[in-house]
Design a protein around this motif. Structure first.
Motif, PDB file in Angstrom:
ATOM      1  N   ASN A  29      -7.906 -14.322  -0.739  1.00  0.00           N
ATOM      2  CA  ASN A  29      -8.509 -13.591   0.378  1.00  0.00           C
ATOM      3  C   ASN A  29      -9.178 -12.289  -0.036  1.00  0.00           C
ATOM      4  N   THR A  30      -9.070 -11.916  -1.309  1.00  0.00           N
ATOM      5  CA  THR A  30      -9.634 -10.642  -1.775  1.00  0.00           C
ATOM      6  C   THR A  30     -10.764 -10.972  -2.739  1.00  0.00           C
ATOM      7  N   CYS A  50     -10.580  -9.911  -6.333  1.00  0.00           N
ATOM      8  CA  CYS A  50      -9.451 -10.370  -7.160  1.00  0.00           C
ATOM      9  C   CYS A  50      -9.930 -11.491  -8.078  1.00  0.00           C
ATOM     10  N   GLN A  71      -0.981  -8.514  -0.072  1.00  0.00           N
ATOM     11  CA  GLN A  71      -2.344  -8.424   0.462  1.00  0.00           C
ATOM     12  C   GLN A  71      -2.767  -6.971   0.659  1.00  0.00           C
ATOM     13  N   ALA A  72      -1.871  -6.167   1.223  1.00  0.00           N
ATOM     14  CA  ALA A  72      -2.202  -4.750   1.454  1.00  0.00           C
ATOM     15  C   ALA A  72      -2.441  -4.025   0.132  1.00  0.00           C
ATOM     16  N   THR A  79      -5.917  -5.112  -1.207  1.00  0.00           N
ATOM     17  CA  THR A  79      -6.971  -4.516  -0.389  1.00  0.00           C
ATOM     18  C   THR A  79      -7.139  -3.037  -0.738  1.00  0.00           C
ATOM     19  N   ASN A 111       0.856  -1.194   0.000  1.00  0.00           N
ATOM     20  CA  ASN A 111       0.000   0.000   0.000  1.00  0.00           C
ATOM     21  C   ASN A 111       0.893   1.244   0.000  1.00  0.00           C
ATOM     22  N   ALA A 145      -8.683  -2.681  -4.170  1.00  0.00           N
ATOM     23  CA  ALA A 145     -10.094  -3.077  -4.125  1.00  0.00           C
ATOM     24  C   ALA A 145     -10.959  -1.992  -3.492  1.00  0.00           C
ATOM     25  N   SER A 146     -10.329  -1.053  -2.778  1.00  0.00           N
ATOM     26  CA  SER A 146     -11.106   0.036  -2.164  1.00  0.00           C
ATOM     27  C   SER A 146     -11.687   0.974  -3.225  1.00  0.00           C
TER      28      SER A 146
END
Ligand code: XIL
Length: 304
Positions: free
Chosen positions: A260-261, A264, A223-224, A227, A184, A230-231
């Motif tokens: 986990n997303t 995705c 992952q960050a 995420t 991120n 995806a925001s």
């Protein structure tokens, strides 16, 4: 089942790879594409220098070969790339007036996106996604990268390009894509802001791609990154994954981040075998240079 089938069973759309005539012609490589991949991205054949090396003269030889192979083998296609500062012919980079550049962008995108419209999506019910539209437009601090597109047209080239693609193909999903979106970081934040700004008056960008050209131990931020991307509320995809000298955990970490997303949709690796990679000597892929599955491949299969 292979990687694609198992990944799909976990709710994802595809596991894919780049390919082109040169790698489709290698039987061992083609067999792995058939057994373990559900999606193909043209590695070079759909880029501007390959498709329109001089103004208005289109050449679809390589891209047609890739598309036809994908269609006959039931693979989804992600187009790549309609607009990018690299592999861009000199006649485009030397344009310095807004009207000419706008027309040239529209004509290029209409030519390439129009070529593959409908044929794939409608008749064969494949999900055809144009990616990298535009590709790699940010600096690391999240500001716009200097290119003929941003220099002549400012940020408006993004909207010009996406509108042209939407007109040329009303069903393809349109993605924006960049590299170093691996945590991120400021570039991810720049991407998120741009997408929100461009989509504010109506959605023209459908998804965001992160290439993920990584090194061993470099997957910790995956992952960050997903995420944060995806925001935007849009789909996200890992579009060019390769990991120099990867251990099994590096690939596992990236795959788990996508699992986990929920937004995705899939993972595309930038090749199959270490024999055919743009990262010479880095052994970044899941099959070794003799087309044998590596430990990282087995780890992914076991984890699915
Ligand atoms: C690379 C190809 O793999 C090489 O064969 C070519 O010489 C250069 O381009 N980011 C992208 C891809 O979006 O198109 C690039 O592909 C790798 C970096």
């Amino acid at each position: 089942g292979g990687l694609h089938q198992k990944f799909k069973n976990r709710g994802k759309v595809y596991w894919g790879s780049c390919a082109d005539p040169n790698t489709l012609n290698i039987a061992a490589n083609a067999n792995i594409l058939k057994s373990d991949h559900g999606q193909l991205t043209p590695e070079n054949s759909m880029k501007w220098d390959a498709t329109e090396s001089s103004r208005g003269n289109f050449n679809f030889g390589g891209a047609d070969t890739l598309v036809n192979w994908a269609v006959s083998n039931g693979k989804l296609i992600r187009g790549h790339t309609l607009l990018w500062h690299a592999q861009l012919p000199g006649w485009v980079s030397s344009i310095n007036d807004k009207n000419t550049l706008t027309t040239v962008i529209q004509n290029h995108i209409n030519g390439v996106a129009g070529r593959y419209k409908g044929k794939i999506y409608v008749l064969l019910h494949l999900y055809f996604s144009y990616v990298f539209l535009p590709s790699e437009i940010f600096n690391e601090n999240g500001s716009l990268r200097s290119s003929v597109f941003s220099n002549v047209l400012g940020e408006s080239f993004v909207t010009i390009a996406f509108q042209a693609a939407r007109r040329a193909d009303g069903t393809a999903k349109l993605y924006i894509n960049d590299y170093n979106l691996d945590s991120n970081n400021a570039k991810v934040q720049g991407m998120v802001s741009l997408v929100k700004r461009v989509n504010a008056n109506g959605r023209i960008i459908d998804g965001v791609g992160t290439q993920m050209h990584l090194g061993a131990g470099g997957a910790g931020g995956a992952q960050a990154a997903l995420t944060a991307l995806a925001s935007t509320g849009l789909d996200v995809a890992i579009t060019e994954l390769d990991i120099a000298n990867a251990g099994s955990n590096d690939y596992l970490t990236v795959m788990r981040a996508c699992l986990n997303t929920s937004q995705c949709v899939g993972i595309t690796t930038w090749g199959v075998s270490d024999a055919n990679t743009w990262r010479t000597g880095a052994n970044p892929l899941l099959w070794d240079s003799s087309y044998r599955p590596k430990a990282a491949y087995s780890a992914l299969i076991s984890a699915l």
